[in-house]
Design an enzyme around this catalytic site. Structure first.
Site, PDB file in Angstrom:
ATOM      1  N   ASP A   1       0.818  -1.217   0.000  1.00 28.78           N
ATOM      2  CA  ASP A   1       0.000   0.000   0.000  1.00 28.78           C
ATOM      3  C   ASP A   1       0.855   1.271   0.000  1.00 28.78           C
ATOM      4  OD1 ASP A   1      -1.598  -2.188   0.682  1.00 28.78           O
ATOM      5  OD2 ASP A   1      -2.991  -0.953   1.817  1.00 28.78           O
TER       6      ASP A   1
ATOM      7  N   ASP B   1      -3.946   0.087  -3.705  1.00 32.38           N
ATOM      8  CA  ASP B   1      -4.149   1.120  -2.681  1.00 32.38           C
ATOM      9  C   ASP B   1      -3.142   2.262  -2.834  1.00 32.38           C
ATOM     10  OD1 ASP B   1      -6.310  -0.205  -1.694  1.00 32.38           O
ATOM     11  OD2 ASP B   1      -5.582  -0.364   0.361  1.00 32.38           O
TER      12      ASP B   1
ATOM     13  N   HIS C   1      -9.169   0.197  -2.432  1.00 30.90           N
ATOM     14  CA  HIS C   1      -9.447   1.637  -2.431  1.00 30.90           C
ATOM     15  C   HIS C   1      -9.537   2.215  -3.838  1.00 30.90           C
ATOM     16  CE1 HIS C   1      -9.360   3.191   1.760  1.00 30.90           C
ATOM     17  NE2 HIS C   1      -8.830   2.008   1.980  1.00 30.90           N
TER      18      HIS C   1
ATOM     19  N   HIS D   1      -2.726  -4.843   1.862  1.00 30.55           N
ATOM     20  CA  HIS D   1      -4.041  -4.632   2.474  1.00 30.55           C
ATOM     21  C   HIS D   1      -4.049  -4.375   3.977  1.00 30.55           C
ATOM     22  CE1 HIS D   1      -8.315  -4.568   2.319  1.00 30.55           C
ATOM     23  NE2 HIS D   1      -8.537  -5.777   2.777  1.00 30.55           N
TER      24      HIS D   1
END
Length: 604
Positions: free
Chosen positions: A144, A172, A205, A359
């Protein structure tokens, strides 16, 4: 008019007349002023305004600074230059990624047309890739990013120049951080320049639902416009869902699914859409390992048990995920949490070595899970590449460099970045509740110049006192100095006799007071935005161990405390209608607090 309104009007009328008949109070004695403060005051005194050098200013600590230069000159100045197309794009139409990197580093902006052009080019490129892409080794895998642009630049310093290093990002890229657009456009520009060794996957996201709920949409509306935001959401729908690295590792943002029986199942999906709330596509982007994944619950688990495991079993007349392998993901509010047995079963069925995912924030930036029984290799690996997540977690970031069948984890810490107020507010919007509250405090202070005793109904009729030299009690004192009636000017007398003006004044002050109480409540809510940052001190409060569970919670590590308080944001957000209802309830709650404050004051 209500009895309370009449009473308040009478009190204001009485206060005005008493003020009119008060003598000028002697100035209170001042306390000695610190010599250093006196020096500063003298330096900035308006008495020497004519001879004062307005290019110099003396701060409270005695330092003299220039008024025509930036005080914090070590911080690079923000560029206001919007590049031309010739500066930004190469002759072949591909963006110059080095220029873009440096331009964003100085918080520069693009024109809306330039931003739309880059997003459109990237969308076309993503649309040609399969759901499951194959990526060869050597490669660097990253987790991320979450809008932390300056940490993304640090990532490339640690991982290697993208021009010569292969990269796979697990999703993300946006939300939570203040530089999501910069992260996205820079990564898209790298993809356009190095399509043969630079890959981007979709994270949970990368969808309209989450970006509308969190920060990306607000950021886009603040920096650009709704049209660019819509184009970004369209590009999200074209991102690949998973990658097969070196033919041995499944790389995905979230995890596995009870509906994932073979890798072909991924390619059979229609990915060009918003992320659904259930099903295989949802699980690939939302699933997590269970909290007890590493606990020795399967010590007697044999290879035969793994082979014979069933992901779906009959339940109430229909097929449902086996509870030994998948349980509802209560933390996320959607998808599943998978067990060690489920991971081993998937690896056994597909012939893969391990699962690499992102995640979840990790204190060390990564986490290796329990080894498989057959190969003794970690069955699962989580990567997180956003250091000091939300400026609160105090975690490290990590990337995985894989070469010659050797895994090398590289960690790095956060990089200082420019500060943005929450929700991209400007300083005036941020300070409005504070200013409104202080202005009303000033109005209340003006009204409170008279004591309660002076405003009681049994105080001698004010009309009888005007025009006499009768002594009036001063605020806060038992006696008052006489005030001749002639001190009141005809102009003031006419104002005092204007009943409508007095009522209007009273109503305005009461209205502002009510708005101020709302500002006070909103200010408290605004301060809560910074609540998580209060946990960054790392100091155990006195008596924490004697305060039970609450005290022990405060004794947890910075990372664990921040993660605990932020856990609500890990869930699937409510729908748009649910969000509207929540906002309605929020403002009803604000006004309820204001009314409760009024009722409390009336009861005193």
């Amino acid at each position: 008019m209500s009895s309370d309104a009449i009473r308040n009007t009478e009190q204001i009328n009485a206060a005005i007349k008493i003020i009119e008949n008060k003598t000028e109070r002697p100035q209170s004695s001042t306390t000695p002023i610190d010599s250093k403060a006196s020096t500063v005051a003298a330096a900035n005194s308006t008495a020497t305004e004519t001879s004062r050098d307005l290019t110099q200013y003396t701060l409270d600590d005695g330092r003299v600074v220039s008024t025509n230069r930036r005080i914090m000159n070590k911080v690079p100045a923000i560029t206001s230059h919007v590049p031309t197309d010739e500066e930004l794009f190469q002759p072949n139409g591909i963006p110059r990624h080095e220029f873009l990197r440096d331009h964003f580093k100085r918080e520069g902006k693009l024109s809306a047309a330039q931003a739309a052009r880059i997003v459109t080019l990237a969308t076309e490129l993503f649309s040609k890739e399969p759901n499951l892409i194959s990526v060869p080794a050597p490669i660097t895998v990253c987790g991320d990013i979450h809008g932390q642009y300056f940490d993304l630049l640090k990532l490339f310093e640690v991982g290697g120049d993208p021009a010569t290093t292969s990269y796979l990002f697990l999703g993300d890229y946006v939300d939570r951080g203040s530089f999501s657009f910069e992260c996205l456009i820079y990564l898209y520009s790298l993809k356009l320049n190095f399509n043969d060794h630079f890959w981007l996957l979709r994270g949970n996201h990368e969808c309209k639902h989450l970006t509308s709920y969190f920060t990306f949409k607000n950021e886009m509306l603040h920096k650009y416009n709704l049209d660019i935001y819509e184009k970004c959401c369209e590009s999200f729908n074209n991102l690949p869902l998973a990658a097969l690295m070196n033919g041995q590792y499944l790389c995905v943002h979230g995890g596995i699914s009870p509906e994932l029986n073979s890798l072909q199942d991924i390619n059979n999906l229609n990915r060009f859409r918003e992320i659904p709330s259930h099903g295989l596509m949802c699980d690939l982007l939302w699933a997590d390992p269970i909290e007890e994944y590493d606990e020795v619950l399967d010590k007697d688990l044999t290879e035969e048990d793994i082979v014979n495991s069933k992901t779906m079993v009959p339940h109430h007349g229909k097929m449902a995920p086996s509870r030994d392998m998948f349980v509802p993901n209560s933390v996320r509010g959607c998808s599943y949490a998978f067990t060690y047995r489920a991971a081993c079963h998937f690896l056994q069925e597909t012939g893969l070595l391990s699962i690499i995912r992102a995640h979840e924030a990790q204190d060390a930036g990564y986490r290796m899970y329990k080894n498989t029984k057959t190969l003794g290799f970690p069955s699962l690996l989580t990567l997180f590449s956003a250091p000091n997540y939300l400026d609160t977690y105090n975690n490290k970031a990590a990337i995985l460099k894989y070469e010659n069948n050797v895994m090398n984890i590289r960690q790095f810490n956060m990089t200082p970045h420019p500060y943005w107020l929450p929700d991209f507010m400007d300083v005036f919007t941020w300070s409005l509740p504070f200013v409104g509250e202080k202005v009303t405090e000033m109005l209340v202070a003006i009204l409170n110049i008279c004591t309660e005793d002076e405003l009681e109904n049994d105080t001698p009729v004010i009309e009888e006192l005007v025009g006499t030299d009768k002594k009036l009690p001063q605020a806060g004192k038992s006696e008052a100095t006489p005030q001749p009636a002639t001190s009141a000017s005809p102009k003031h007398a006419s104002i005092l006799d204007d009943e409508h003006r007095r009522k209007a004044l009273r109503n305005k002050i009461l209205a502002v007071a009510k708005v101020s109480r709302m500002y006070s409540v909103l200010r408290e809510e605004t301060n809560k935005v910074q609540f998580l940052k209060d946990h960054n001190s790392g100091v155990l409060p006195r008596g924490a161990l004697s305060n039970g569970v609450k005290g022990l919670d405060e004794a947890l590590s910075t990372f664990e405390r921040a993660r605990k308080h932020d856990l609500i944001n890990e869930k699937l957000p409510p729908s748009l209608d649910e969000l509207k209802n929540e906002n309605k309830k929020y403002y009803e709650k604000v006004w309820q607090k204001v009314h409760e404050h009024d009722a409390k004051n009336d009861s005193k």
